[in-house]
Structures are given as C-alpha cells and as structure tokens.
Scaffold this motif. Sequence first.
Motif, mmCIF file in Angstrom:
data_model
loop_
_atom_site.group_PDB
_atom_site.id
_atom_site.type_symbol
_atom_site.label_atom_id
_atom_site.label_comp_id
_atom_site.label_asym_id
_atom_site.label_seq_id
_atom_site.Cartn_x
_atom_site.Cartn_y
_atom_site.Cartn_z
ATOM 1 N N VAL A 49 38.913 41.624 43.559
ATOM 2 C CA VAL A 49 39.854 42.705 43.884
ATOM 3 C C VAL A 49 39.453 43.301 45.238
ATOM 4 O O VAL A 49 38.320 43.728 45.427
ATOM 5 C CB VAL A 49 39.840 43.795 42.788
ATOM 6 N N LYS A 68 43.138 49.386 41.592
ATOM 7 C CA LYS A 68 41.905 48.607 41.491
ATOM 8 C C LYS A 68 41.264 48.799 40.113
ATOM 9 O O LYS A 68 40.837 47.836 39.485
ATOM 10 C CB LYS A 68 40.930 49.011 42.609
ATOM 11 N N ASP A 69 41.214 50.049 39.625
ATOM 12 C CA ASP A 69 40.645 50.312 38.301
ATOM 13 C C ASP A 69 41.418 49.566 37.211
ATOM 14 O O ASP A 69 40.816 48.965 36.308
ATOM 15 C CB ASP A 69 40.657 51.813 37.997
ATOM 16 N N TRP A 77 40.608 45.883 37.307
ATOM 17 C CA TRP A 77 39.277 45.596 36.771
ATOM 18 C C TRP A 77 39.257 45.716 35.246
ATOM 19 O O TRP A 77 38.528 44.994 34.580
ATOM 20 C CB TRP A 77 38.231 46.517 37.396
ATOM 21 N N LYS A 100 39.960 42.484 33.890
ATOM 22 C CA LYS A 100 39.070 41.440 34.415
ATOM 23 C C LYS A 100 39.673 40.611 35.550
ATOM 24 O O LYS A 100 39.455 39.398 35.653
ATOM 25 C CB LYS A 100 38.614 40.515 33.287
ATOM 26 N N ALA A 159 44.260 40.557 44.309
ATOM 27 C CA ALA A 159 43.418 40.234 43.166
ATOM 28 C C ALA A 159 43.737 38.825 42.696
ATOM 29 O O ALA A 159 44.872 38.363 42.821
ATOM 30 C CB ALA A 159 43.634 41.228 42.029
ATOM 31 N N GLU A 171 39.797 39.203 39.245
ATOM 32 C CA GLU A 171 38.677 38.756 40.070
ATOM 33 C C GLU A 171 38.964 39.031 41.545
ATOM 34 O O GLU A 171 40.107 39.032 41.981
ATOM 35 C CB GLU A 171 38.431 37.266 39.846
#
Length: 113
Positions: free
Chosen positions: A26, A15-16, A19, A22, A44, A24
């Motif tokens: 997630v 997840k990190d 992100w 960028k 994601a 979207e």
Amino acid sequence: MVKTLEALDLVARIKDLLWEKKAEKVVALDLRAVSESLDYFVLASATSTPHLQALERHLQEKLEEEGLRPRPTEGQSPRWVVLDYGEVVVHLMTPEAREYYDLEGFWADAERV
C-alpha cells in the motif's frame, strides 16, 4: 506546498481500510507537485482477483458508511479497479497489472505520503 488536511485524512483512512483486508504494498502518492489535474493516488496490490474484489467491496462499504461514494469510472477489469474519491483516487491491482503499468515508476517524482 500546503497539504489538504481532509484529503490526507482520507488517504490515511483508505490505507487503514486496505491494511485491514491484508492489501499488499500500500503506497500513497502526492501528485500535486507533478500533475496539474491529480492530487493523490493510493495504490495497493491484491493477491488474486477474489482478493481484489474483496478489497474493493470493503473499501466501498466502509467509506459509504462515512458518506463517501466513488465517482463512476469506466474500464474496470478483473486485474485493476479504480475508485475515484475526488482528490483521492485508489488503484487496486493484481501484482501483474501493477508491475506492467508501473504507476509508481511513472509518478516517480511524486512525494510519498
């Protein structure tokens, strides 16, 4: 149900990384209570096909630096990329593919983690 710490650590790391580039919407789903064969999905969305490819490349490069490689998968498309890390399967999708296939709706009973 007891959660697998290593798998949850991998979910958090994925997840990190998504992100960072960028991604979207997630979302991570714990499928263990609703499936006999699946553990975790991370979903994601990308804004375009080049963004989708950038997410895939970033995730693979960073996790490979940590000694993790996805299992081979079939049926990749320009709209949906699947990266299988064993207990954690990552689905990177265009918004259109994500809406059409609606994995979150299909697994609506799964816990979000």
